[in-house]
Design a protein around this motif. Sequence first.
Motif, PDB file in Angstrom:
ATOM      1  N   GLN A 109       0.813  -1.217   0.000  1.00  0.00           N
ATOM      2  CA  GLN A 109       0.000   0.000   0.000  1.00  0.00           C
ATOM      3  C   GLN A 109       0.851   1.275   0.000  1.00  0.00           C
ATOM      4  OE1 GLN A 109      -2.682  -0.729   3.397  1.00  0.00           O
ATOM      5  NE2 GLN A 109      -4.322  -1.048   1.919  1.00  0.00           N
ATOM      6  N   LYS A 110       2.029   1.194  -0.605  1.00  0.00           N
ATOM      7  CA  LYS A 110       2.895   2.364  -0.748  1.00  0.00           C
ATOM      8  C   LYS A 110       3.131   2.631  -2.233  1.00  0.00           C
ATOM      9  CE  LYS A 110       5.499   2.096   3.587  1.00  0.00           C
ATOM     10  NZ  LYS A 110       6.866   2.029   4.197  1.00  0.00           N
ATOM     11  N   TYR A 111       3.183   3.916  -2.561  1.00  0.00           N
ATOM     12  CA  TYR A 111       3.376   4.322  -3.947  1.00  0.00           C
ATOM     13  C   TYR A 111       4.347   5.492  -4.010  1.00  0.00           C
ATOM     14  CZ  TYR A 111      -0.983   1.710  -4.366  1.00  0.00           C
ATOM     15  OH  TYR A 111      -1.942   0.729  -4.298  1.00  0.00           O
ATOM     16  N   TYR A 125       1.346  11.160   2.841  1.00  0.00           N
ATOM     17  CA  TYR A 125       2.508  11.284   1.948  1.00  0.00           C
ATOM     18  C   TYR A 125       3.699  11.891   2.669  1.00  0.00           C
ATOM     19  CZ  TYR A 125       0.789  16.104   1.539  1.00  0.00           C
ATOM     20  OH  TYR A 125       0.354  17.371   1.812  1.00  0.00           O
ATOM     21  N   HIS A 126       4.847  11.663   2.069  1.00  0.00           N
ATOM     22  CA  HIS A 126       6.108  12.200   2.591  1.00  0.00           C
ATOM     23  C   HIS A 126       6.929  12.689   1.410  1.00  0.00           C
ATOM     24  CE1 HIS A 126       9.814  12.540   4.963  1.00  0.00           C
ATOM     25  NE2 HIS A 126      10.422  11.881   3.983  1.00  0.00           N
ATOM     26  N   TYR A 127       7.460  13.907   1.516  1.00  0.00           N
ATOM     27  CA  TYR A 127       8.289  14.468   0.460  1.00  0.00           C
ATOM     28  C   TYR A 127       9.701  13.898   0.588  1.00  0.00           C
ATOM     29  CZ  TYR A 127      10.398  18.067  -2.518  1.00  0.00           C
ATOM     30  OH  TYR A 127      11.072  18.730  -3.512  1.00  0.00           O
ATOM     31  N   GLN A 136      11.125   3.092   1.445  1.00  0.00           N
ATOM     32  CA  GLN A 136      10.641   1.970   2.243  1.00  0.00           C
ATOM     33  C   GLN A 136      10.916   2.146   3.732  1.00  0.00           C
ATOM     34  OE1 GLN A 136       8.685  -0.082   1.112  1.00  0.00           O
ATOM     35  NE2 GLN A 136       9.074  -0.579  -1.018  1.00  0.00           N
ATOM     36  N   SER A 137      11.835   3.028   4.088  1.00  0.00           N
ATOM     37  CA  SER A 137      12.187   3.215   5.499  1.00  0.00           C
ATOM     38  C   SER A 137      11.440   4.381   6.145  1.00  0.00           C
ATOM     39  CB  SER A 137      13.696   3.448   5.634  1.00  0.00           C
ATOM     40  OG  SER A 137      14.078   4.655   4.997  1.00  0.00           O
ATOM     41  N   VAL A 138      10.675   5.116   5.354  1.00  0.00           N
ATOM     42  CA  VAL A 138       9.963   6.283   5.872  1.00  0.00           C
ATOM     43  C   VAL A 138       8.757   5.837   6.681  1.00  0.00           C
ATOM     44  CG1 VAL A 138       8.620   8.316   5.246  1.00  0.00           C
ATOM     45  CG2 VAL A 138      10.731   7.781   4.013  1.00  0.00           C
ATOM     46  N   LYS A 139       8.606   6.395   7.887  1.00  0.00           N
ATOM     47  CA  LYS A 139       7.450   6.099   8.718  1.00  0.00           C
ATOM     48  C   LYS A 139       6.302   7.025   8.328  1.00  0.00           C
ATOM     49  CE  LYS A 139       5.981   5.478  13.520  1.00  0.00           C
ATOM     50  NZ  LYS A 139       6.380   5.585  14.955  1.00  0.00           N
ATOM     51  N   GLU A 172      13.993  15.701  -6.318  1.00  0.00           N
ATOM     52  CA  GLU A 172      13.524  15.570  -4.945  1.00  0.00           C
ATOM     53  C   GLU A 172      12.007  15.569  -4.895  1.00  0.00           C
ATOM     54  OE1 GLU A 172      15.253  18.404  -2.368  1.00  0.00           O
ATOM     55  OE2 GLU A 172      17.300  17.775  -2.744  1.00  0.00           O
ATOM     56  N   GLY A 173      11.371  15.215  -5.985  1.00  0.00           N
ATOM     57  CA  GLY A 173       9.928  15.345  -6.063  1.00  0.00           C
ATOM     58  C   GLY A 173       9.169  14.054  -6.035  1.00  0.00           C
ATOM     59  N   VAL A 174       9.585  13.096  -5.237  1.00  0.00           N
ATOM     60  CA  VAL A 174       8.882  11.830  -5.125  1.00  0.00           C
ATOM     61  C   VAL A 174       8.167  11.798  -3.786  1.00  0.00           C
ATOM     62  CG1 VAL A 174       9.077   9.334  -5.162  1.00  0.00           C
ATOM     63  CG2 VAL A 174      10.628  10.700  -6.532  1.00  0.00           C
ATOM     64  N   SER A 175       6.861  11.607  -3.830  1.00  0.00           N
ATOM     65  CA  SER A 175       6.103  11.549  -2.586  1.00  0.00           C
ATOM     66  C   SER A 175       5.711  10.111  -2.305  1.00  0.00           C
ATOM     67  CB  SER A 175       4.836  12.405  -2.691  1.00  0.00           C
ATOM     68  OG  SER A 175       5.172  13.763  -2.693  1.00  0.00           O
ATOM     69  N   ASN A 176       6.001   9.663  -1.109  1.00  0.00           N
ATOM     70  CA  ASN A 176       5.681   8.306  -0.692  1.00  0.00           C
ATOM     71  C   ASN A 176       4.340   8.336   0.023  1.00  0.00           C
ATOM     72  OD1 ASN A 176       5.984   5.636  -0.235  1.00  0.00           O
ATOM     73  ND2 ASN A 176       7.367   5.841   1.494  1.00  0.00           N
ATOM     74  N   VAL A 177       3.420   7.471  -0.384  1.00  0.00           N
ATOM     75  CA  VAL A 177       2.047   7.580   0.103  1.00  0.00           C
ATOM     76  C   VAL A 177       1.553   6.265   0.642  1.00  0.00           C
ATOM     77  CG1 VAL A 177      -0.321   8.107  -0.566  1.00  0.00           C
ATOM     78  CG2 VAL A 177       1.554   9.373  -1.584  1.00  0.00           C
ATOM     79  N   ARG A 178       0.838   6.312   1.766  1.00  0.00           N
ATOM     80  CA  ARG A 178       0.149   5.151   2.300  1.00  0.00           C
ATOM     81  C   ARG A 178      -1.342   5.391   2.157  1.00  0.00           C
ATOM     82  NH1 ARG A 178       0.647   3.844   8.560  1.00  0.00           N
ATOM     83  NH2 ARG A 178      -1.040   5.337   8.681  1.00  0.00           N
ATOM     84  N   ASP A 179      -2.036   4.451   1.595  1.00  0.00           N
ATOM     85  CA  ASP A 179      -3.475   4.572   1.382  1.00  0.00           C
ATOM     86  C   ASP A 179      -4.185   3.837   2.523  1.00  0.00           C
ATOM     87  OD1 ASP A 179      -6.030   4.681   0.533  1.00  0.00           O
ATOM     88  OD2 ASP A 179      -5.713   3.683  -1.376  1.00  0.00           O
ATOM     89  N   GLU A 180      -4.823   4.606   3.415  1.00  0.00           N
ATOM     90  CA  GLU A 180      -5.538   3.988   4.534  1.00  0.00           C
ATOM     91  C   GLU A 180      -6.835   3.359   4.020  1.00  0.00           C
ATOM     92  OE1 GLU A 180      -4.953   3.578   7.669  1.00  0.00           O
ATOM     93  OE2 GLU A 180      -3.025   4.557   7.782  1.00  0.00           O
ATOM     94  N   PRO A 181      -7.099   2.095   4.355  1.00  0.00           N
ATOM     95  CA  PRO A 181      -8.356   1.480   3.923  1.00  0.00           C
ATOM     96  C   PRO A 181      -9.538   2.146   4.599  1.00  0.00           C
ATOM     97  CG  PRO A 181      -7.247   0.093   5.538  1.00  0.00           C
ATOM     98  CD  PRO A 181      -6.295   1.221   5.191  1.00  0.00           C
ATOM     99  N   PRO A 182     -10.716   2.206   3.930  1.00  0.00           N
ATOM    100  CA  PRO A 182     -11.890   2.823   4.552  1.00  0.00           C
ATOM    101  C   PRO A 182     -12.398   1.992   5.708  1.00  0.00           C
ATOM    102  CG  PRO A 182     -12.466   1.792   2.475  1.00  0.00           C
ATOM    103  CD  PRO A 182     -10.979   1.706   2.595  1.00  0.00           C
TER     104      PRO A 182
END
Length: 221
Positions: free
Chosen positions: A19-21, A49-51, A59-62, A211-221
């Motif tokens: 669930q990360k993109y 998201y994280h910049y 993969q190491s970003v919380k 430096e423009g990659v945002s890491n995103v976690r999609d929370e399930p509904p």
Amino acid sequence: MASLWRPREGMEIIDLGGQKYSFVFYHVLDIQKVLDVGSWTFEQSLLIYHYLKKREDPQSVKLNTSDIWVLIYDLPTGFISKSVLKNNGDYIGEFVKSDPGNVTGGRKLYYRIRVRMDVDKPITRRMKLKRDGGEWTWVNFKYERLSSFCFVCGLLGHQERDCAIVYANPDKEITRAYGVWLRAPTKNSKNMNLGAKWLRISGDSSKAWEEGVSNVRDEPP
């Protein structure tokens, strides 16, 4: 998301698994537009998201915080100051900045601040302030672009039908301390066009913003 963001120079989406993109942008102004708005949702679920900076491992970003614009209502005269707005933000989470419009014009219906919230904690509904003379008063909060959340426990990412408190008390009447009033009013939006117009495919000859990659976690509904 491409339909919402509409990056002028295009974007690429890479599935990292779990669930990360990665959202790869090709111009600094395109990614800045995304960051300036604050929180984003997909099908009522919060995108966290994280910049990413250079040489940072996605993969190491919380992923447990989200920047969101908060509206402060019922702020008494005499409490309207930069320090009070910051205290409100730090009470909700971590104060990020104040809307420049807070200091222009006269008395306002609400004041707008940006706050970094811990998504693993319940939403803050209000804050108690003490007036001169010892009288207490409440200020109330509303959240822009608020995603799916539970009216029972106040946590983002699920609704009350999936709440652990509800499951633990199937035969008891449940108190709903949260509700739709926590959502800030929104303007009607037109139907979005399909996102393909703004998407790029892997291997595009243009250079992505380094430096423009945002890491995103999609929370399930």
